[in-house]
Scaffold this active site. Structure first.
Site, PDB file in Angstrom:
ATOM      1  N   LYS A   1      -9.372  -7.814   8.688  1.00 23.92           N
ATOM      2  CA  LYS A   1      -9.821  -7.938  10.123  1.00 23.92           C
ATOM      3  C   LYS A   1      -9.927  -6.876  10.814  1.00 23.92           C
ATOM      4  CE  LYS A   1      -5.981 -10.246  12.276  1.00 23.92           C
ATOM      5  NZ  LYS A   1      -5.444 -11.478  13.035  1.00 23.92           N
TER       6      LYS A   1
ATOM      7  N   HIS B   1       0.888  -1.229  -0.013  1.00 23.72           N
ATOM      8  CA  HIS B   1      -0.214   0.093   0.014  1.00 23.72           C
ATOM      9  C   HIS B   1       0.752   1.453   0.147  1.00 23.72           C
ATOM     10  CE1 HIS B   1      -3.202  -2.375   0.705  1.00 23.72           C
ATOM     11  NE2 HIS B   1      -4.416  -1.564   0.586  1.00 23.72           N
TER      12      HIS B   1
END
Length: 175
Positions: free
Chosen positions: A101, A36
């Site tokens: 998550k 990212h």
């Protein structure tokens, strides 16, 4: 349980509600914090991403090496908040769905709401089981990052939960 196939359309994202369980099939991409960071650096430099992010799904996971006879090793979700500083920029550029998550920041939730996206939760600790849903895996970018490289996966009926829907409703914060 709804069966959904990628790519996600606005009609699909708007039909799903926080807490709903789905079985996802189709193509998705993996990426963790190192990938990212690189993707964001490319965008800030005016360079193209290594894949078209429009209407795509990114699974916050770093696959383990494949054992003999398998497509991929364990592929459990990583903590999504580690991508929160990068996610809004990618969502603004077309990223539709994220899988991981844990809870997300207000900035990510606002971007999801503004761009009709979704955040899906995968069960942590079940990476070996989730790997059985992966039918193919192809290295796409940042090979030097090892498990944190970007992979394109073809999945079949991966069990997920809508954690944050396109209206911003959130299983982590029921207020």
């Amino acid at each position: 349980m709804k069966k959904i196939t990628t790519p996600f359309t606005t009609k699909i994202t708007e039909s799903l509600c926080a807490g709903e369980q789905i079985l996802l099939s189709g193509e998705i991409f993996t990426g963790r914090d190192a990938a990212h960071k690189r993707m964001t650096e490319l965008l800030y430099s005016g360079l193209p991403l290594p894949f078209d992010i429009n209407r795509q799904v990114i699974y916050y996971a770093g696959p383990c090496p494949a054992p003999q006879g398998r497509v991929i090793g364990s592929i459990g979700p990583t903590t999504s908040s580690r991508m929160d500083s990068y996610a809004p920029q990618l969502i603004q550029r077309g990223l539709r769905v994220m899988i991981g998550k844990g809870s997300r920041s207000k900035a990510v939730i606002d971007a999801i709401r503004e761009h009709s996206g979704l955040y899906l939760a995968a069960v942590g600790g079940a990476g070996a089981l989730l790997s059985l849903c992966v039918k193919s895996a192809e290295l796409i970018a940042f090979e030097d990052l090892g498990a944190e490289a970007v992979y394109k996966l073809t999945i079949h009926e991966m069990p997920l939960i809508v954690a944050i829907d396109c209206k911003g409703k959130n299983i982590y914060n029921r207020n």
